[in-house]
Design an enzyme around this catalytic site. Sequence first.
Site, PDB file in Angstrom:
ATOM      1  N   SER A   1       0.976  -1.145   0.123  1.00 53.78           N
ATOM      2  CA  SER A   1       0.131   0.024   0.163  1.00 53.78           C
ATOM      3  C   SER A   1       0.668   0.803  -0.054  1.00 53.78           C
ATOM      4  O   SER A   1       1.837   1.458  -0.848  1.00 53.78           O
ATOM      5  CB  SER A   1      -1.338   0.006   1.046  1.00 53.78           C
ATOM      6  OG  SER A   1      -1.257   0.953   1.114  1.00 53.78           O
TER       7      SER A   1
ATOM      8  N   LYS B   1       4.466   2.339  -1.924  1.00 50.72           N
ATOM      9  CA  LYS B   1       5.087   3.307  -3.049  1.00 50.72           C
ATOM     10  C   LYS B   1       6.150   4.258  -2.315  1.00 50.72           C
ATOM     11  O   LYS B   1       7.061   3.762  -3.281  1.00 50.72           O
ATOM     12  CB  LYS B   1       3.896   4.676  -2.397  1.00 50.72           C
ATOM     13  CG  LYS B   1       2.567   4.381  -3.089  1.00 50.72           C
ATOM     14  CD  LYS B   1       1.569   5.517  -2.553  1.00 50.72           C
ATOM     15  CE  LYS B   1       0.380   5.418  -2.680  1.00 50.72           C
ATOM     16  NZ  LYS B   1      -0.758   5.144  -3.106  1.00 50.72           N
TER      17      LYS B   1
ATOM     18  N   HIS C   1      -7.414  -5.310  -1.186  1.00 51.82           N
ATOM     19  CA  HIS C   1      -6.283  -4.497  -1.041  1.00 51.82           C
ATOM     20  C   HIS C   1      -6.066  -5.345  -0.126  1.00 51.82           C
ATOM     21  O   HIS C   1      -6.495  -4.978   1.869  1.00 51.82           O
ATOM     22  CB  HIS C   1      -6.470  -2.941  -0.627  1.00 51.82           C
ATOM     23  CG  HIS C   1      -5.489  -1.840  -0.328  1.00 51.82           C
ATOM     24  ND1 HIS C   1      -4.480  -1.925  -1.291  1.00 51.82           N
ATOM     25  CD2 HIS C   1      -4.959  -1.549   0.517  1.00 51.82           C
ATOM     26  CE1 HIS C   1      -2.933  -1.612  -0.860  1.00 51.82           C
ATOM     27  NE2 HIS C   1      -3.862  -1.140   0.175  1.00 51.82           N
TER      28      HIS C   1
END
Length: 410
Positions: free
Chosen positions: A248, A252, A389
């Site tokens: 998540s 990044k 997710h």
Amino acid sequence: MSGRFLSLLFFATALHAGELADPLVANDGTKIATAAQWRDHRRPELIELFTREMYGRNPGRPEKMIFEVFDRDTKALEGKATRIQIALFPGGKPGPRIDLLVYVPSGVQAPVPAILGLNFWGNHAIHKDPGIRLTESWIEGRTSYADLTGVRDHKATDAARGVNANHWPVEEIISRGYALATMYREDVAADHEPYFGSGVHPLFPQLQQGDDNFSTIGAWAWSLSRALDALEKEPLIDSKRVAVFGFSRLGKAALWAGASDERFAMVLSNESGAGGAKLFHRGVGESIERLTTVFPHWYARSFKKYAGKDKELPFDQHLVISLVAPRPVYVGSAQEDTYADAEGEFAAAKAAEPVFRLLGAEGLPADTWPAVGVSVQGGIGYHVRPGKHDVLPFDWQQYLLFGDKHLKPR
């Protein structure tokens, strides 16, 4: 004609074109045809572009940074591992402390490869091991990914041990011959208001003055490099075979860490989505407008000027993925993760392929978006699995297979 003018011309042209920037065409129009041109020309300008326009400046390795090993237990996890805990003081002592937790398989005869990643709820949350030091940093009070009833007034208690172990299959990782290293995101940088008020940011107030400020995702990525500094001093770890992992928002950060620090041998991006592995140009999933409004601290202030311009962005995340080349990178997606745009993550990975091939690495061995539950693995790996997710066993199975392919001697 100055480099600054050419850079501005590049931005103006790309904004009107509405097309993906070619990773092998430099800002001045030069076509990149050799590894030397990539190394000396294109790669540096892309690092500068993303530093200035998205992730912000960082302080590099601080001169006053020190490491202190405060725990080394050779009989951890019922004898399966050596547990090492290292306190990182980026500004020296006294000052902010980041705890690095490391598990190394027992009985190893040579330095082992490692997987390094930030965690969401504290080192103590990844395993019930009572020897892990409880974090003293702030912890959020609720989440759908872990039982946080052991958190009192945003502080950890013993009841919070192991509450996020489902994301971290520690025993499986070490049984496969890998060390695992992790740090808590809030030790590094505040993910809550007041932003930049705790963690490492107060050490570097000068880096908050411009629009290319030291962002939170920038700080998380920077901390992964500092953890690698520490791992370079540990004789049980082969620091030239360290993969950086993240899920998540921490995915990044892992992607930017791997792109900007070439010491990382491999990158594992799990559902990193917008500002991670997905393309903004598709206009699908989480937008720049939402990122810069709901999470204004994640990226440098300069990134906000692109809000509402996702399809006209003069750069995109395929360029970040290309910066990992020729080192292997794996992008993991989930079918129901609409914000992360699974197909857009695949498209970004595929668009980075020309750089991998130029540098003599394998590309992504799929010309179309793979079927759900199918892993494709070349120099670039990718899967989209069923579900939402999250980090699931299927994800880790593919990452470990990818590690076996690229990090272990053949």
